[in-house]
Motif scaffolding. Structure first.
Motif, PDB file in Angstrom:
ATOM      1  N   LEU A  36       1.205  -1.213  -0.245  1.00 42.30           N
ATOM      2  CA  LEU A  36       0.104  -0.234  -0.197  1.00 42.30           C
ATOM      3  C   LEU A  36       0.959   1.016  -0.187  1.00 42.30           C
ATOM      4  O   LEU A  36       2.070   0.909   0.835  1.00 42.30           O
ATOM      5  N   PHE A  37       0.469   2.572  -0.856  1.00 40.07           N
ATOM      6  CA  PHE A  37       0.487   3.497  -0.674  1.00 40.07           C
ATOM      7  C   PHE A  37      -0.030   4.461  -0.431  1.00 40.07           C
ATOM      8  O   PHE A  37      -1.382   4.237  -1.033  1.00 40.07           O
ATOM      9  N   GLY A  38       0.478   5.966   0.149  1.00 42.82           N
ATOM     10  CA  GLY A  38      -0.412   7.061   0.225  1.00 42.82           C
ATOM     11  C   GLY A  38      -1.511   6.884   1.428  1.00 42.82           C
ATOM     12  O   GLY A  38      -1.547   5.582   2.244  1.00 42.82           O
ATOM     13  N   VAL A  39      -2.800   7.717   0.985  1.00 40.69           N
ATOM     14  CA  VAL A  39      -3.597   7.618   2.257  1.00 40.69           C
ATOM     15  C   VAL A  39      -4.675   6.830   2.500  1.00 40.69           C
ATOM     16  O   VAL A  39      -4.722   6.795   1.402  1.00 40.69           O
ATOM     17  N   ILE A  40      -5.096   6.103   3.180  1.00 43.09           N
ATOM     18  CA  ILE A  40      -6.072   4.964   3.234  1.00 43.09           C
ATOM     19  C   ILE A  40      -6.631   5.797   4.143  1.00 43.09           C
ATOM     20  O   ILE A  40      -7.283   6.411   5.067  1.00 43.09           O
ATOM     21  N   GLY A  41      -8.231   5.399   3.575  1.00 39.78           N
ATOM     22  CA  GLY A  41      -9.676   5.922   3.714  1.00 39.78           C
ATOM     23  C   GLY A  41      -9.659   5.458   5.034  1.00 39.78           C
ATOM     24  O   GLY A  41      -9.943   4.028   5.172  1.00 39.78           O
ATOM     25  N   ARG A  58      -8.552   5.968  15.349  1.00 39.31           N
ATOM     26  CA  ARG A  58      -9.129   6.727  14.362  1.00 39.31           C
ATOM     27  C   ARG A  58      -8.457   8.490  13.917  1.00 39.31           C
ATOM     28  O   ARG A  58      -7.722   8.683  13.491  1.00 39.31           O
ATOM     29  N   ILE A  59      -8.643   8.943  15.231  1.00 36.19           N
ATOM     30  CA  ILE A  59      -8.111  10.499  15.468  1.00 36.19           C
ATOM     31  C   ILE A  59      -6.421  10.935  15.316  1.00 36.19           C
ATOM     32  O   ILE A  59      -6.354  11.732  14.138  1.00 36.19           O
ATOM     33  N   ARG A  60      -6.136  10.186  15.646  1.00 40.01           N
ATOM     34  CA  ARG A  60      -4.670  10.216  16.026  1.00 40.01           C
ATOM     35  C   ARG A  60      -3.659  10.152  14.180  1.00 40.01           C
ATOM     36  O   ARG A  60      -3.501  10.196  13.915  1.00 40.01           O
ATOM     37  N   LEU A  61      -4.264   8.297  13.763  1.00 43.12           N
ATOM     38  CA  LEU A  61      -3.661   8.274  12.858  1.00 43.12           C
ATOM     39  C   LEU A  61      -4.189   9.304  11.259  1.00 43.12           C
ATOM     40  O   LEU A  61      -3.613   9.696  10.304  1.00 43.12           O
ATOM     41  N   ILE A  89      -2.325  10.077   8.375  1.00 46.63           N
ATOM     42  CA  ILE A  89      -2.225   8.867   7.422  1.00 46.63           C
ATOM     43  C   ILE A  89      -3.627   8.034   6.577  1.00 46.63           C
ATOM     44  O   ILE A  89      -3.208   7.253   6.020  1.00 46.63           O
ATOM     45  N   LEU A  90      -4.509   8.039   7.841  1.00 43.68           N
ATOM     46  CA  LEU A  90      -5.677   8.034   7.262  1.00 43.68           C
ATOM     47  C   LEU A  90      -6.629   9.386   6.836  1.00 43.68           C
ATOM     48  O   LEU A  90      -6.025  10.572   6.984  1.00 43.68           O
ATOM     49  N   GLY A  91      -6.807   9.786   5.996  1.00 41.75           N
ATOM     50  CA  GLY A  91      -7.976  10.231   5.334  1.00 41.75           C
ATOM     51  C   GLY A  91      -9.506   9.806   4.536  1.00 41.75           C
ATOM     52  O   GLY A  91     -10.207   8.449   4.906  1.00 41.75           O
ATOM     53  N   ALA A  92     -10.546  10.716   4.517  1.00 38.16           N
ATOM     54  CA  ALA A  92     -12.054  10.428   3.807  1.00 38.16           C
ATOM     55  C   ALA A  92     -12.001   9.552   3.086  1.00 38.16           C
ATOM     56  O   ALA A  92     -13.040   8.791   3.076  1.00 38.16           O
ATOM     57  N   ALA A  93     -10.270   9.452   2.159  1.00 36.44           N
ATOM     58  CA  ALA A  93     -10.794   8.115   0.960  1.00 36.44           C
ATOM     59  C   ALA A  93      -8.986   7.513   0.731  1.00 36.44           C
ATOM     60  O   ALA A  93      -9.117   8.581   0.845  1.00 36.44           O
ATOM     61  N   SER A  94      -9.079   7.082  -0.086  1.00 31.71           N
ATOM     62  CA  SER A  94      -7.148   6.434   0.053  1.00 31.71           C
ATOM     63  C   SER A  94      -7.023   7.132  -1.594  1.00 31.71           C
ATOM     64  O   SER A  94      -7.807   7.373  -2.513  1.00 31.71           O
ATOM     65  N   LEU A 118       2.929   7.505   1.879  1.00 33.33           N
ATOM     66  CA  LEU A 118       3.001   7.251   4.004  1.00 33.33           C
ATOM     67  C   LEU A 118       4.591   6.939   3.887  1.00 33.33           C
ATOM     68  O   LEU A 118       5.283   8.208   4.887  1.00 33.33           O
ATOM     69  N   PHE A 119       5.384   7.077   3.094  1.00 33.59           N
ATOM     70  CA  PHE A 119       6.566   6.669   3.507  1.00 33.59           C
ATOM     71  C   PHE A 119       7.797   7.968   3.725  1.00 33.59           C
ATOM     72  O   PHE A 119       8.798   8.001   3.717  1.00 33.59           O
ATOM     73  N   ASN A 120       7.148   8.927   2.357  1.00 35.33           N
ATOM     74  CA  ASN A 120       7.686   9.942   2.224  1.00 35.33           C
ATOM     75  C   ASN A 120       6.979  11.211   3.589  1.00 35.33           C
ATOM     76  O   ASN A 120       7.449  12.607   3.452  1.00 35.33           O
ATOM     77  N   ILE A 121       5.896  11.236   4.439  1.00 35.73           N
ATOM     78  CA  ILE A 121       5.781  11.506   5.716  1.00 35.73           C
ATOM     79  C   ILE A 121       7.206  11.480   6.592  1.00 35.73           C
ATOM     80  O   ILE A 121       7.310  10.538   6.800  1.00 35.73           O
ATOM     81  N   ALA A 122       7.419  12.946   6.883  1.00 36.62           N
ATOM     82  CA  ALA A 122       8.474  13.587   7.428  1.00 36.62           C
ATOM     83  C   ALA A 122       8.060  12.992   8.810  1.00 36.62           C
ATOM     84  O   ALA A 122       6.969  13.278   9.449  1.00 36.62           O
TER      85      ALA A 122
END
Length: 240
Positions: A188-193, A218-221, A226-231, A236-240
């Motif tokens: 998986l890559f990117g923000v996840i729903g 959920r709120i922490r993620l 890491i989590l968003g409204a949709a994928s 994710l691995f580029n987030i500092a």
């Protein structure tokens, strides 16, 4: 951290923290405390650990307080005392219910945010006698159930304490390591729903790893991006 004008009128200036600053400082606080107390750092953070941490930095901690005088759904109160350590009160409805221990720990962590990050403000700019006469609770932060986890950013003290509570219980480095391991295993890559299959799985992993509620996980993620409204979104691995 930098100081900005306090539009709430409580102080002339108030601290503004970037989330990364809070994450870094909270993890350092808990790691140092756990090493001193146990000789090692291990999670989940227990109720006993949180109690000892708060007692160390307050004048008193009452975990069986009757907070009904502050209104319905008040679960925590911090009473600031210029020149002295603050007092913390936790609703007895949390401490006496076996099925609310996750909420109890989050409330303890939230109140510790006020103790550690906000108490110094009362030493720098204590309310005057006229203000205390007009508002006897000017030295008191009253924390309602709905604001413990995720207050509006306009309520800066509650928003900061909510973020701090999550950062204390779910340290950023360990959360990202857990997420990275899961995402690599699932390619998986990117923000996840947050409502996707993988989003729900990550929430459950945080719940299991840190003994927090599903809402807190959920709120922490979400706050960590890491989590968003949709994928969608960056890796994710580029987030500092």
């Amino acid at each position: 951290m930098r100081y900005v004008a306090d539009r709430s009128g409580r102080f002339t200036q108030r601290p503004h923290y970037e989330p990364k600053e809070l994450d870094r400082e909270c993890e350092a606080i808990v790691s140092a405390f756990l090493r001193e107390r146990h000789g090692s750092v291990a999670y989940p953070l227990t109720t006993d650990d949180l109690t000892v941490l708060i007692e160390r930095d307050t004048e008193s901690l009452d975990q069986y307080a009757d907070l009904s005088a502050y209104g319905r759904f008040v679960e925590g109160v911090t009473q600031f005392q210029p020149g002295r350590k603050p007092k913390v009160l936790i609703s007895e409805t949390l401490s006496t219910a076996d099925n609310r221990q996750n909420r109890l720990r989050m409330t303890l962590a939230h109140e510790y945010g006020h103790v550690r990050f906000h108490a110094p403000l009362w030493d720098l700019e204590p309310p005057g006698a006229d203000l205390l006469k007009a508002n006897p609770r000017a030295n008191t932060q009253v924390c309602f159930r709905n604001n413990i986890l995720d207050a509006a950013q306009t309520d800066w003290m509650e928003w900061q304490a909510g973020y701090i509570g999550g950062a204390l219980l779910m340290p950023v480095s360990l959360v990202r390591a857990l997420v990275r391991e899961y995402c690599e295993s699932q390619n998986l890559f990117g923000v996840i729903g947050q409502d996707d299959l993988h989003g729900r799985a990550l929430i459950e992993s945080i719940v299991a790893g840190f003994a927090v509620s599903s809402d807190a996980a959920r709120i922490r993620l979400i706050k960590l991006g890491i989590l968003g409204a949709a994928s969608a979104g960056p890796s994710l691995f580029n987030i500092a």
